[in-house]
Design a protein around this motif. Structure first.
Motif, PDB file in Angstrom:
ATOM      1  N   GLU A 125     -10.807   4.666  39.030  1.00  0.00           N
ATOM      2  CA  GLU A 125     -12.202   4.709  38.469  1.00  0.00           C
ATOM      3  C   GLU A 125     -12.454   3.564  37.333  1.00  0.00           C
ATOM      4  OE1 GLU A 125      -9.735   7.367  36.031  1.00  0.00           O
ATOM      5  OE2 GLU A 125     -10.125   7.120  38.016  1.00  0.00           O
ATOM      6  N   ASN A 126     -11.243   2.851  37.010  1.00  0.00           N
ATOM      7  CA  ASN A 126     -10.949   1.675  36.251  1.00  0.00           C
ATOM      8  C   ASN A 126     -10.970   0.485  36.977  1.00  0.00           C
ATOM      9  OD1 ASN A 126     -11.427   3.319  33.898  1.00  0.00           O
ATOM     10  ND2 ASN A 126      -9.125   3.886  33.912  1.00  0.00           N
ATOM     11  N   LEU A 127     -11.027   0.511  38.193  1.00  0.00           N
ATOM     12  CA  LEU A 127     -10.739  -0.642  39.056  1.00  0.00           C
ATOM     13  C   LEU A 127      -9.239  -1.133  38.883  1.00  0.00           C
ATOM     14  CD1 LEU A 127     -13.977  -2.558  38.993  1.00  0.00           C
ATOM     15  CD2 LEU A 127     -13.367  -0.478  40.309  1.00  0.00           C
ATOM     16  N   VAL A 139      -9.934 -13.006  43.706  1.00  0.00           N
ATOM     17  CA  VAL A 139      -9.691 -13.986  44.519  1.00  0.00           C
ATOM     18  C   VAL A 139     -10.909 -14.169  45.578  1.00  0.00           C
ATOM     19  CG1 VAL A 139      -7.326 -14.330  44.358  1.00  0.00           C
ATOM     20  CG2 VAL A 139      -8.270 -12.699  46.013  1.00  0.00           C
ATOM     21  N   GLY A 140     -11.769 -13.402  45.708  1.00  0.00           N
ATOM     22  CA  GLY A 140     -12.751 -13.341  46.766  1.00  0.00           C
ATOM     23  C   GLY A 140     -12.446 -13.342  48.026  1.00  0.00           C
ATOM     24  N   SER A 161     -11.211  -7.324  46.328  1.00  0.00           N
ATOM     25  CA  SER A 161     -10.578  -6.014  46.375  1.00  0.00           C
ATOM     26  C   SER A 161     -11.182  -5.147  47.504  1.00  0.00           C
ATOM     27  CB  SER A 161     -11.481  -5.368  45.239  1.00  0.00           C
ATOM     28  OG  SER A 161     -12.841  -5.153  45.322  1.00  0.00           O
ATOM     29  N   GLY A 162     -12.073  -5.921  48.537  1.00  0.00           N
ATOM     30  CA  GLY A 162     -12.524  -5.046  49.457  1.00  0.00           C
ATOM     31  C   GLY A 162     -13.606  -4.311  49.320  1.00  0.00           C
ATOM     32  N   VAL A 163     -13.919  -3.904  47.975  1.00  0.00           N
ATOM     33  CA  VAL A 163     -15.002  -3.017  47.232  1.00  0.00           C
ATOM     34  C   VAL A 163     -16.119  -3.575  47.209  1.00  0.00           C
ATOM     35  CG1 VAL A 163     -15.390  -1.554  45.578  1.00  0.00           C
ATOM     36  CG2 VAL A 163     -13.262  -1.542  46.278  1.00  0.00           C
ATOM     37  N   VAL A 165      -7.893  -5.306  40.361  1.00  0.00           N
ATOM     38  CA  VAL A 165      -8.331  -6.077  41.175  1.00  0.00           C
ATOM     39  C   VAL A 165      -9.604  -5.683  41.694  1.00  0.00           C
ATOM     40  CG1 VAL A 165      -7.999  -6.478  43.760  1.00  0.00           C
ATOM     41  CG2 VAL A 165      -6.354  -5.725  42.367  1.00  0.00           C
ATOM     42  N   ILE A 166     -10.554  -6.871  41.470  1.00  0.00           N
ATOM     43  CA  ILE A 166     -12.062  -6.906  41.411  1.00  0.00           C
ATOM     44  C   ILE A 166     -12.651  -7.964  42.515  1.00  0.00           C
ATOM     45  CG2 ILE A 166     -11.949  -6.024  38.867  1.00  0.00           C
ATOM     46  CD1 ILE A 166     -13.166  -8.925  38.323  1.00  0.00           C
TER      47      ILE A 166
END
Length: 469
Positions: A416-418, A200-201, A432-434, A427-428
């Motif tokens: 590790e698979n997100l 969702v950005g 995700s904050g990543v 969540v990507i």
């Protein structure tokens, strides 16, 4: 309706998830839900004539829609682990770089051919920065430009629309877990899927927090970046931008030892408004087409603020500062650097008499009434430091637009698979904050698609490598 995979959000993460899934598994039934418009319908009403400033549309065409907030960005894809997110902490540095290069290949095969790849490798400016207490970060940068970026997104959409069900203007209101599957709601309408990918950005930060709360998914507080957008004559930074295009420079302030950094440099670009959750902030664009370029260069100067217990609402802190700017200026405030250091507000007359022609219609004012003193002191220090490697940066007529805020989602706990603690819920992207960039967000989409179809091997290299300039 039942789907194999539902993707929430049609930004870079969602697009590249869908692209990779359709490329490797044409039999999958895939849907993408997006709260904004399709690409061709995304149109900001600001025309500089009848509409000169943000009118706070219900759905911001700049921030939402196919392509996400990156659709009308400068189209810079930074291939590096030094900034842009911490994706490498989950998937490894080599894999992260491999996927970012793969994304670059896809972009140049979908309309980005002929664009330049810049690199900081071997540049003399690294030494020059070090001699002046500045650090130039390493990166390879593909500059598409806002115009070519739009073409790339258009070609990707044309390829995907025949294989994927796109639901535009369909904000997802709830995500529900049903044993090993998921149900998403758009108001009263429900859609089921085996795998759900949330992308969702940054503009979906509040939505993401609510979903994590509802599903009891652990999160941790992230940071917020607060600062200004600097606009000055392009010739002042031309020796840097001609070779590097995007120079990510970090400075550690003497007074507080805070880190101030340049961000989103736009040679010959324009300053624009950005609407995030009803708050108007500054941003910048630039174009590949010479006829659309200006005589100015703009870039952000940002100070990262990390908060510890008991305070957790870093985005709320940034929003409160941005709202103060909106309260005083009706939107974005602009101030001459000379006026700032003299402790006076800028006026329209002083700006018009200056040597820098503003590219955004903003309200002349006093940024020291908006930004906390510690942040403002750091920005002033940074401008004087940059003046040593780009003389003229600290000229009186240099324009500062405020505020610029980069909101980061609470960092969602993923493996590790997100994947969250629930199997099949990923969540990507920046949501995700990543990840904090186009390249990292896009790479995370490819990575999750490969996880979903059980293909963990290296991506193919069907397109010849592109030389670095």
């Amino acid at each position: 309706m039942k789907y194999d995979v539902i993707i929430i959000g049609a930004g870079p993460g969602g697009i590249f998830t869908a692209y990779q899934l359709t490329k490797k598994r044409s039999d999958l039934k895939i849907a993408v839900f997006e709260s904004g418009y399709a690409l061709e319908k995304r149109k900001c009403p600001i025309d500089g004539d009848k509409v000169k400033s943000c009118i706070r549309c219900k759905t911001c065409a700049i921030m939402s829609g196919f392509g996400g907030a990156g659709a009308f960005s400068d189209g810079k894809y930074n291939i590096t682990n030094d900034f842009g997110g911490t994706l490498y902490e989950h998937i490894g540095k080599a894999k992260a770089l491999e996927l970012m290069k793969y994304v670059d290949e896809i972009n140049i095969s979908h309309g980005g051919e002929g664009t330049r790849m810049f690199s900081t490798a071997g540049t003399k400016f690294k030494k020059l920065c070090m001699q002046n207490k500045l650090t130039l970060l390493d990166a390879s940068v593909r500059h598409l430009g806002t115009d070519v970026n739009y073409i790339v997104l258009g070609q990707l959409y044309d390829e995907l629309k025949e294989k994927v069900d796109f639901y535009f203007n369909k904000p997802v209101t709830r995500v529900e877990r049903l044993d090993e599957t998921y149900r998403i709601y758009c108001g009263e309408e429900a859609y089921d899927c085996d795998k759900c990918v949330v992308s969702v950005g940054r503009s979906g930060s509040k939505w993401m927090e609510k979903i994590c709360e509802d599903l009891d998914i652990p999160t941790k507080s992230n940071r917020v970046d607060i600062g200004v957008r600097v606009e000055l004559p392009a010739v002042i930074f031309s020796h840097l931008t001609d070779e590097l295009y995007e120079s990510k420079i970090v400075y550690r302030t003497e007074k507080f030892e805070d880190r101030v950094r340049t961000f989103c440099m736009n040679p010959n670009g324009i300053v624009v408004n950005e609407n995030t959750n009803g708050i108007v902030t500054a941003n910048g664009h630039s174009y590949e087409d010479p006829s659309m370029q200006t005589e100015n260069t703009n870039f952000a100067l940002l100070v990262a603020k990390h908060f510890s217990e008991p305070f957790k609402d870093s985005n709320g802190y940034g929003e409160s500062i941005a709202r103060l700017s909106n309260m005083l200026g009706g939107g974005v405030i602009v101030q001459r650097f000379g006026d700032l250091v003299r402790g006076r507000r800028s006026t329209m007359n002083r700006i018009e008499e200056g040597t820098v022609r503003p590219t955004l219609a903003a309200t002349p004012g006093d940024l020291s009434l908006v930004l906390p003193k510690r942040i403002m002191d750091g920005i002033i220090e940074m401008i004087y430091a940059l003046d040593k490697i780009a003389p003229g940066t600290a000229n009186d007529d240099t324009l500062l637009y405020g505020v610029e805020v980069k909101f980061y989602n609470m960092e969602v706990e993923i493996d590790e698979n997100l994947e969250t603690k629930y199997k099949g819920l990923y969540v990507i992207g920046d949501g995700s904050g990543v990840t904090h960039s186009l390249s990292h967000a896009s790479a995370s989409g490819v990575y999750v698609a490969d996880r979903i179809i059980g293909d963990g091997s290296s991506v193919s290299r069907s397109i010849p490598p592109v030389s670095v300039i």
